[in-house]
Design an enzyme around this catalytic site. Structure first.
Site, PDB file in Angstrom:
ATOM      1  N   TYR A  36       0.806  -1.217   0.000  1.00 34.75           N
ATOM      2  CA  TYR A  36       0.000   0.000   0.000  1.00 34.75           C
ATOM      3  C   TYR A  36       0.847   1.279   0.000  1.00 34.75           C
ATOM      4  O   TYR A  36       0.831   2.062  -0.926  1.00 34.75           O
ATOM      5  CB  TYR A  36      -0.778   0.059   1.308  1.00 34.75           C
ATOM      6  CG  TYR A  36      -2.215  -0.352   1.294  1.00 34.75           C
ATOM      7  CD1 TYR A  36      -3.185   0.485   0.791  1.00 34.75           C
ATOM      8  CD2 TYR A  36      -2.613  -1.558   1.858  1.00 34.75           C
ATOM      9  CE1 TYR A  36      -4.523   0.126   0.840  1.00 34.75           C
ATOM     10  CE2 TYR A  36      -3.943  -1.921   1.912  1.00 34.75           C
ATOM     11  CZ  TYR A  36      -4.898  -1.073   1.404  1.00 34.75           C
ATOM     12  OH  TYR A  36      -6.202  -1.424   1.466  1.00 34.75           O
TER      13      TYR A  36
ATOM     14  N   PHE B 256      -3.154  -8.962  -2.063  1.00 33.01           N
ATOM     15  CA  PHE B 256      -4.094  -8.422  -3.048  1.00 33.01           C
ATOM     16  C   PHE B 256      -4.143  -9.350  -4.262  1.00 33.01           C
ATOM     17  O   PHE B 256      -3.255 -10.179  -4.452  1.00 33.01           O
ATOM     18  CB  PHE B 256      -3.652  -7.034  -3.515  1.00 33.01           C
ATOM     19  CG  PHE B 256      -3.900  -5.956  -2.507  1.00 33.01           C
ATOM     20  CD1 PHE B 256      -5.087  -5.248  -2.509  1.00 33.01           C
ATOM     21  CD2 PHE B 256      -2.952  -5.660  -1.553  1.00 33.01           C
ATOM     22  CE1 PHE B 256      -5.319  -4.260  -1.585  1.00 33.01           C
ATOM     23  CE2 PHE B 256      -3.173  -4.666  -0.610  1.00 33.01           C
ATOM     24  CZ  PHE B 256      -4.359  -3.969  -0.633  1.00 33.01           C
TER      25      PHE B 256
ATOM     26  N   LEU C  35      -7.163  -0.617   8.583  1.00 30.79           N
ATOM     27  CA  LEU C  35      -7.783   0.444   7.789  1.00 30.79           C
ATOM     28  C   LEU C  35      -8.562   1.375   8.710  1.00 30.79           C
ATOM     29  O   LEU C  35      -9.290   0.893   9.604  1.00 30.79           O
ATOM     30  CB  LEU C  35      -8.739  -0.149   6.748  1.00 30.79           C
ATOM     31  CG  LEU C  35      -8.105  -1.051   5.685  1.00 30.79           C
ATOM     32  CD1 LEU C  35      -9.177  -1.764   4.877  1.00 30.79           C
ATOM     33  CD2 LEU C  35      -7.193  -0.253   4.763  1.00 30.79           C
TER      34      LEU C  35
ATOM     35  N   ARG D  46       1.308  -7.909  -1.596  1.00 28.08           N
ATOM     36  CA  ARG D  46       0.992  -9.210  -1.001  1.00 28.08           C
ATOM     37  C   ARG D  46      -0.436  -9.174  -0.431  1.00 28.08           C
ATOM     38  O   ARG D  46      -0.820  -8.209   0.233  1.00 28.08           O
ATOM     39  CB  ARG D  46       1.989  -9.509   0.119  1.00 28.08           C
ATOM     40  CG  ARG D  46       1.774 -10.837   0.816  1.00 28.08           C
ATOM     41  CD  ARG D  46       2.835 -11.065   1.882  1.00 28.08           C
ATOM     42  NE  ARG D  46       4.171 -11.069   1.305  1.00 28.08           N
ATOM     43  CZ  ARG D  46       4.677 -12.065   0.578  1.00 28.08           C
ATOM     44  NH1 ARG D  46       3.966 -13.135   0.335  1.00 28.08           N
ATOM     45  NH2 ARG D  46       5.894 -11.976   0.089  1.00 28.08           N
TER      46      ARG D  46
ATOM     47  N   GLU E 245       1.805   3.737  -3.142  1.00 29.25           N
ATOM     48  CA  GLU E 245       1.058   5.005  -3.193  1.00 29.25           C
ATOM     49  C   GLU E 245       2.033   6.189  -3.212  1.00 29.25           C
ATOM     50  O   GLU E 245       1.873   7.134  -3.995  1.00 29.25           O
ATOM     51  CB  GLU E 245       0.107   5.111  -2.002  1.00 29.25           C
ATOM     52  CG  GLU E 245      -1.056   4.147  -2.099  1.00 29.25           C
ATOM     53  CD  GLU E 245      -2.048   4.268  -0.956  1.00 29.25           C
ATOM     54  OE1 GLU E 245      -3.212   3.943  -1.150  1.00 29.25           O
ATOM     55  OE2 GLU E 245      -1.653   4.689   0.147  1.00 29.25           O
TER      56      GLU E 245
ATOM     57  N   HIS F 219     -24.620   6.582 -17.913  1.00 28.94           N
ATOM     58  CA  HIS F 219     -23.845   6.803 -19.135  1.00 28.94           C
ATOM     59  C   HIS F 219     -23.398   8.253 -19.228  1.00 28.94           C
ATOM     60  O   HIS F 219     -24.190   9.145 -18.912  1.00 28.94           O
ATOM     61  CB  HIS F 219     -24.723   6.445 -20.331  1.00 28.94           C
ATOM     62  CG  HIS F 219     -23.970   6.384 -21.608  1.00 28.94           C
ATOM     63  ND1 HIS F 219     -23.000   5.441 -21.864  1.00 28.94           N
ATOM     64  CD2 HIS F 219     -24.046   7.161 -22.713  1.00 28.94           C
ATOM     65  CE1 HIS F 219     -22.524   5.640 -23.070  1.00 28.94           C
ATOM     66  NE2 HIS F 219     -23.115   6.676 -23.600  1.00 28.94           N
TER      67      HIS F 219
HETATM   68  N1  LIG Z   1      -5.077   3.213   1.158  1.00 27.57           N
HETATM   69  C1  LIG Z   1      -5.113   2.629   2.343  1.00 27.57           C
HETATM   70  O1  LIG Z   1      -6.170   2.266   2.816  1.00 27.57           O
HETATM   71  C2  LIG Z   1      -3.833   2.376   3.072  1.00 27.57           C
HETATM   72  C3  LIG Z   1      -3.803   1.422   4.072  1.00 27.57           C
HETATM   73  N2  LIG Z   1      -2.643   1.155   4.715  1.00 27.57           N
HETATM   74  C4  LIG Z   1      -2.648   0.098   5.746  1.00 27.57           C
HETATM   75  O2  LIG Z   1      -1.479   0.166   6.506  1.00 27.57           O
HETATM   76  C5  LIG Z   1      -0.909  -1.129   6.681  1.00 27.57           C
HETATM   77  C6  LIG Z   1       0.567  -1.036   6.453  1.00 27.57           C
HETATM   78  O3  LIG Z   1       0.809  -0.807   5.065  1.00 27.57           O
HETATM   79  P1  LIG Z   1       2.271  -0.768   4.508  1.00 27.57           P
HETATM   80  O4  LIG Z   1       3.013   0.266   5.277  1.00 27.57           O
HETATM   81  O5  LIG Z   1       2.214  -0.632   3.041  1.00 27.57           O
HETATM   82  O6  LIG Z   1       2.886  -2.165   4.957  1.00 27.57           O
HETATM   83  P2  LIG Z   1       2.590  -3.691   4.577  1.00 27.57           P
HETATM   84  O7  LIG Z   1       2.896  -4.449   5.802  1.00 27.57           O
HETATM   85  O8  LIG Z   1       1.268  -3.853   3.952  1.00 27.57           O
HETATM   86  O9  LIG Z   1       3.693  -4.000   3.455  1.00 27.57           O
HETATM   87  C7  LIG Z   1       5.052  -3.974   3.764  1.00 27.57           C
HETATM   88  C8  LIG Z   1       5.887  -4.028   2.481  1.00 27.57           C
HETATM   89  O10 LIG Z   1       7.256  -3.924   2.839  1.00 27.57           O
HETATM   90  C9  LIG Z   1       7.949  -5.108   2.441  1.00 27.57           C
HETATM   91  N3  LIG Z   1       8.919  -5.462   3.477  1.00 27.57           N
HETATM   92  C10 LIG Z   1       8.673  -5.829   4.745  1.00 27.57           C
HETATM   93  N4  LIG Z   1       9.813  -6.036   5.399  1.00 27.57           N
HETATM   94  C11 LIG Z   1      10.815  -5.795   4.522  1.00 27.57           C
HETATM   95  C12 LIG Z   1      12.226  -5.834   4.593  1.00 27.57           C
HETATM   96  N5  LIG Z   1      12.856  -6.190   5.709  1.00 27.57           N
HETATM   97  N6  LIG Z   1      12.920  -5.506   3.473  1.00 27.57           N
HETATM   98  C13 LIG Z   1      12.311  -5.171   2.332  1.00 27.57           C
HETATM   99  N7  LIG Z   1      10.977  -5.109   2.212  1.00 27.57           N
HETATM  100  C14 LIG Z   1      10.251  -5.417   3.290  1.00 27.57           C
HETATM  101  C15 LIG Z   1       6.894  -6.176   2.264  1.00 27.57           C
HETATM  102  O11 LIG Z   1       7.370  -7.127   1.349  1.00 27.57           O
HETATM  103  P3  LIG Z   1       6.929  -8.681   1.351  1.00 27.57           P
HETATM  104  O12 LIG Z   1       5.670  -8.747   0.532  1.00 27.57           O
HETATM  105  O13 LIG Z   1       8.077  -9.361   0.737  1.00 27.57           O
HETATM  106  O14 LIG Z   1       6.690  -9.054   2.787  1.00 27.57           O
HETATM  107  C16 LIG Z   1       5.735  -5.321   1.708  1.00 27.57           C
HETATM  108  O15 LIG Z   1       5.903  -5.058   0.353  1.00 27.57           O
HETATM  109  C17 LIG Z   1      -1.556  -2.062   5.667  1.00 27.57           C
HETATM  110  O16 LIG Z   1      -2.054  -3.186   6.338  1.00 27.57           O
HETATM  111  C18 LIG Z   1      -2.656  -1.258   5.053  1.00 27.57           C
HETATM  112  O17 LIG Z   1      -3.912  -1.866   5.299  1.00 27.57           O
HETATM  113  C19 LIG Z   1      -1.482   1.804   4.402  1.00 27.57           C
HETATM  114  C20 LIG Z   1      -1.459   2.762   3.439  1.00 27.57           C
HETATM  115  C21 LIG Z   1      -2.631   3.130   2.703  1.00 27.57           C
END
Ligand SMILES: NC(=O)C1=CN([C@@H]2O[C@H](COP(=O)(O)OP(=O)(O)OC[C@H]3O[C@@H](n4cnc5c(N)ncnc54)[C@H](OP(=O)(O)O)[C@@H]3O)[C@@H](O)[C@H]2O)C=CC1
Length: 503
Positions: free
Chosen positions: A205, A233, A347, A231, A209, A477
């Site tokens: 997310y 989605f 959320l 992940r 964004e 439309h």
């Molecule tokens: N529009 C909205 O409604 C929004 C909602 N949110 C909410 O906030 C929460 C947090 O979002 P977000 O901050 O994006 O975090 P997330 O936990 O969803 O994603 C973390 C990302 O960082 C990567 N990552 C984690 N650890 C490491 C590492 N050590 N090295 C490299 N990459 C790493 C993960 O990769 P991998 O897939 O490999 O684990 C993943 O891509 C979400 O659950 C979301 O629901 C946040 C922003 C906007």
């Protein structure tokens, strides 16, 4: 029974309820309670817990101060840049060269946030007869919270019930240079200078964004991806988002993890050297960026609020609090809502709904629990994505691939035709459960205003929408949402999709 018990105990305490955490979830619970409480003396007390927000006396938590609000406004700034480009095709002529001023945007966004804080939320708390204390709260005994204000003055308050709604804060990697030289989304939205060439670490997310709006403002952006994008989605949608971001000239570096960040030049922005290692450990990447933005997830702000003193169970790794379906922790009079809960959606609207319903269950003789199914969500990536229900992968897991039908189509928004923009980027898909009268179990839209589109369909999903009902609905439309009422091509019959226009 619960109510009587609360009232009986409430007589012995300073407050009926203490809400620890002044984010939108905590505020929602706090605002509802006084109107429902019977005891004239029993008001709700709400605390800030983020040290930075506490210093500046900010209500509204992540969403208002360092999250959704600022992010959407900056996304809007990027969309306006695109609109300026499109406008020449609609006859607008400019004499002046168009450029973007980061500081001006940031100050305008921050001004709006301050106004929301000062006038709106504080006034609302006052009107709701909620006592607000800008202090750090720590549970020191089962019914006692100690507060420490900005001057260091400590006080103890007792309460019959506690709600923990302390939210989350960004994680750091624990590698050399991360805390010294990297920023997180908490910093980006109030960064006084333009971030310049930015490396975004993390591809969920927040990372995508931020990468989207930074690129939309004309900045060079690279996203470092550890494994996959988005992940959890729908992964076919994630691929389309990546494709669009690549077309937007965002680079992806994958699969890599950051190992070191060094400052090589002072300045605003300065210059940083980053080192990263490929996931298989075989390849090293070295590059220079002006800014490194960590978006690698968040951890619950529960470390310093005294959970151990009162025996509340939580996950020691993530700080997330264990709750039952009534949002109650293992300690009967302590509840938790929002992002601090283990296993729930992070959320804002979920936290708000959970807070409101919990308050009504506690004091309003209501029984409705927060329904965590079919929660709509939206990504403000440069190609907006709105979704409700399950992904294709999850639908296959739940019902079996042979039992789901996926209807899909590309579409070309009418307003994008004249500038000739992104003909193949917008996409809609509806996932149906065949044996259940083709009940719609997932709606996914990639396109402008995707969240506005999906919000209404989320109501329909809750009402048990079927494909037949969708087909018998007359479209509006010429709008993008119309495409959802006219989906005839299935993924099973043909992988290729036609591009529908809105005319
Ligand atoms: N529009 C909205 O409604 C929004 C909602 N949110 C909410 O906030 C929460 C947090 O979002 P977000 O901050 O994006 O975090 P997330 O936990 O969803 O994603 C973390 C990302 O960082 C990567 N990552 C984690 N650890 C490491 C590492 N050590 N090295 C490299 N990459 C790493 C993960 O990769 P991998 O897939 O490999 O684990 C993943 O891509 C979400 O659950 C979301 O629901 C946040 C922003 C906007």
């Amino acid at each position: 029974g619960t109510l009587n018990e609360i009232l009986r105990r409430g007589l012995r305490y300073d407050y009926d309820l203490v809400v620890i955490g002044g984010g939108l979830g905590g505020l929602a619970a706090a605002k509802v309670c006084p109107a429902l409480c019977f005891q004239a003396h029993g008001y709700t007390l709400s605390f800030s817990v983020f040290p930075e927000l506490f210093k500046c006396d900010c209500l509204g938590g992540t969403c208002i101060n360092v999250g959704c609000i600022a992010k959407k406004l900056m996304h809007q700034a990027a969309l306006l840049g695109q609109a300026i480009q499109d406008s020449s095709n609609f006859g607008w002529e400019f004499n002046k060269q168009v450029s973007h001023n980061w500081t001006c945007m940031m100050e305008a966004v921050q001004l709006h946030i301050k106004a929301m804080n000062c006038s709106h939320h504080k006034q609302h708390l006052q009107d709701s007869r909620v006592t607000y204390l800008n202090a750090l709260g720590e549970l020191v005994a089962p019914h006692t919270v100690k507060t420490t204000d900005t001057k260091g003055a400590a006080m103890c308050h007792s309460a019959a019930v506690f709600i923990i709604s302390t939210g989350e804060s960004p994680r750091y990697l624990g590698i050399p240079g991360d805390r010294e030289f990297c920023i997180t989304s908490d910093d980006l939205f109030s960064l006084p200078h333009c971030p310049g060439h930015t490396l975004v670490v993390g591809a969920s997310y927040m990372g995508l964004e931020c990468a989207g709006f930074l690129a939309g403002l004309g900045l060079p952006v690279t996203v470092m991806v550890r494994s996959i994008l988005l992940r959890g989605f729908d992964q076919k949608i994630a691929e389309r988002i990546e494709e669009h971001m690549v077309n937007q000239r965002i680079s992806f570096l994958r699969p890599f993890v950051l190992t070191k960040v060094e400052k090589i030049q002072e300045g605003s922005p300065g210059k940083l050297r980053v080192t990263a290692l490929s996931s298989d450990g075989k390849e090293t990447f070295e590059g220079e960026f002006n800014t490194v933005l960590l978006a690698i997830g968040r951890e619950a702000c529960t470390r310093n609020i005294g959970l151990d003193h009162v025996g509340v169970k939580y996950n020691p790794r993530t700080g997330k609090v264990l709750v039952d379906e009534e949002d109650r922790t293992n300690v009967g009079h302590i509840f938790a809502i929002g992002d601090v809960q283990k296993g729930r959606l992070d959320l804002t609207p979920v936290a708000v709904q959970a807070g409101r319903l919990l308050a009504r269950r506690l004091y309003g003789r209501q029984r409705t629990k927060c329904d965590y199914i079919n929660v709509p969500t939206m990504l403000f990536t440069s190609m907006e994505y709105g979704a409700c229900g399950v992904s294709e992968e999850r639908a296959s897991q739940m019902y079996g691939e042979e039992n789901i039908e996926v209807y899909h189509s590309n579409f070309w928004p009418l307003e994008w035709t004249v500038p000739g923009r992104d003909k193949y980027a917008c996409y809609a898909k509806v996932i149906c459960h065949i044996p259940d009268s083709e009940r719609v179990v997932g709606v996914h839209v990639l396109g402008p205003n995707a969240g506005e589109i999906v919000q209404g369909f989320a109501v329909a999903l809750r009402c048990g929408l079927t494909k037949e009902q969708l087909d018998s609905t007359i479209g509006i439309h010429p709008v993008c949402a119309e495409v959802l009422t006219d989906l005839t091509v299935t993924q099973r019959a043909s992988g290729a999709t036609v591009v529908k226009g809105t005319c």
